[in-house]
Design a protein around this motif. Sequence first.
Motif, PDB file in Angstrom:
ATOM      1  N   GLY A 274     -65.938 -18.053  -5.797  1.00 24.60           N
ATOM      2  CA  GLY A 274     -65.785 -19.462  -6.039  1.00 24.60           C
ATOM      3  C   GLY A 274     -66.888 -19.714  -7.029  1.00 24.60           C
ATOM      4  O   GLY A 274     -68.055 -19.483  -7.074  1.00 24.60           O
TER       5      GLY A 274
ATOM      6  N   GLN B 184     -57.409 -24.623 -11.993  1.00 24.33           N
ATOM      7  CA  GLN B 184     -57.013 -23.335 -11.078  1.00 24.33           C
ATOM      8  C   GLN B 184     -55.890 -22.714 -11.302  1.00 24.33           C
ATOM      9  O   GLN B 184     -55.477 -21.831 -11.094  1.00 24.33           O
ATOM     10  CB  GLN B 184     -57.064 -23.989  -9.781  1.00 24.33           C
TER      11      GLN B 184
ATOM     12  N   GLY C  25     -61.793 -18.616  -7.946  1.00 29.16           N
ATOM     13  CA  GLY C  25     -61.293 -20.190  -7.755  1.00 29.16           C
ATOM     14  C   GLY C  25     -62.260 -20.972  -8.387  1.00 29.16           C
ATOM     15  O   GLY C  25     -63.608 -20.571  -8.587  1.00 29.16           O
TER      16      GLY C  25
ATOM     17  N   LYS D 189     -63.675 -27.255  -2.018  1.00 33.15           N
ATOM     18  CA  LYS D 189     -62.923 -26.122  -2.742  1.00 33.15           C
ATOM     19  C   LYS D 189     -62.971 -24.677  -2.099  1.00 33.15           C
ATOM     20  O   LYS D 189     -62.210 -24.004  -2.069  1.00 33.15           O
ATOM     21  CB  LYS D 189     -63.155 -26.182  -3.918  1.00 33.15           C
TER      22      LYS D 189
ATOM     23  N   LEU E 265     -60.287 -22.460  -0.577  1.00 36.57           N
ATOM     24  CA  LEU E 265     -60.289 -20.989  -1.138  1.00 36.57           C
ATOM     25  C   LEU E 265     -60.289 -20.001  -0.101  1.00 36.57           C
ATOM     26  O   LEU E 265     -59.723 -18.896  -0.075  1.00 36.57           O
ATOM     27  CB  LEU E 265     -61.477 -20.743  -2.005  1.00 36.57           C
TER      28      LEU E 265
ATOM     29  N   SER F  91     -56.936 -17.722   0.424  1.00 41.44           N
ATOM     30  CA  SER F  91     -57.040 -15.964   0.057  1.00 41.44           C
ATOM     31  C   SER F  91     -57.140 -15.163   1.421  1.00 41.44           C
ATOM     32  O   SER F  91     -56.510 -13.990   1.400  1.00 41.44           O
ATOM     33  CB  SER F  91     -58.375 -16.047  -0.721  1.00 41.44           C
TER      34      SER F  91
ATOM     35  N   VAL G 189     -65.598 -15.924   1.300  1.00 42.51           N
ATOM     36  CA  VAL G 189     -65.855 -16.434  -0.174  1.00 42.51           C
ATOM     37  C   VAL G 189     -67.347 -16.115  -0.728  1.00 42.51           C
ATOM     38  O   VAL G 189     -68.196 -16.645   0.007  1.00 42.51           O
ATOM     39  CB  VAL G 189     -65.631 -17.777  -0.218  1.00 42.51           C
TER      40      VAL G 189
END
Length: 392
Positions: free
Chosen positions: A101, A110, A158, A236, A240, A244, A248
């Motif tokens: 991220g 995005q 992302g 966000k 993500l 996914s 992250v």
Amino acid sequence: MALNTTNKCARTIMVLCALFFMLGGCVKKTVPTEMAVSFLPCSGDYIDSSGDPLPFDKLMSQAVKADYVLVGEGHTSVCDHKAQFEIIEGLTRAHNKVAIGFEMVTASRQDILNRFNLGQIPVSELPEELDWENGWRYDFNMFKPIFELAEKRRLTVGGLNFPFRLVKEVHEKGLDGLSAEDRAMLPQKVIPPAPEQEEGLKEVLAMHQGRDASDPEQIERFFLVQSLWDTGMAEKAVELRKSSGHPVVILAGGGHVEHGWGIPRRLKVLDPQAKIMTIMPWRGDEFYPTAADSFFYCPASYESRLGMTVEIRQGRAVITAVKRDRKAYKIGIRPGDIIAKAQGIAVTSLTAMHMAGSKAHKENKPLVFTIDRRGELFDLDLGKLPRMKKDK
């Protein structure tokens, strides 16, 4: 980057320490203070929260257990970006997958990152596709290796930020002054800052020209902007992770990571069962164990337009590199020189260098450095180019 102190690095430190002691002359005995860091690190070394050396494999064994790994950065620090790359590369070396991220990319782009994730856009086209120059603006090349690694290992990336213009608009108009379309880009529920962070935020506000840190309305709006920013990026990041299916790695400015006050605080609210790990750069100044779970040593450095690189080491501005075809070399600056003063201002930080430049500009005078070369002090006028002679 070296993961442990190399023999070469150790010898360099010993020479520097010996030199500093020789230059110090007779000094008074001091009472020992609490030892924050147990060794003198070299650039790229990792440090645990106790201030002890942290082997890279041990750092990785801790990081692979986290759902979110937040790596703080100074946006212009090449060393910081190398550490970020190394951490992501280490996490994914054993065929592990992570999502990345970026604070540097807005969530509104995005769709472009999704095409990159699908292999439809190569790294070479990302700066133009993302309008990087007019968006984040800091050099894309510092992030390029991370995008190349993501491309090679099929890692999902992302964007975490909201459009950068909204920061200014919230400052000026507040939430009520935004259009419905702009308001929809921001978090619906704002998670406020931790009480212990508020004084620090007021200090940051006071650094902004034209801002009044004693004005309750300005304080409230500044707190709002910071809270929206950190809450939005945390939201966000949670999305993500869900989309996914992987942990992250969050890359963001150190102010959004340190002490767990920014993004980590919001993650704990939005994803309460998740395990969070924070990794921050340490510049060699005062060491705060609570600033992160782990650290990497990246001393403050600056590559001047004069063609020299200045690095702050133990409170001294050391010239670590000089380009032969640039002005710094021509006026006589050499690697190993220490800038003791600039325009009469003692140089113990990069901020002092900036202050000296501003002072010279206001006084309409050339910038003058007082150089410490192996204990000998002399002035160098940057407005003059002396006749070249061979170094001894």
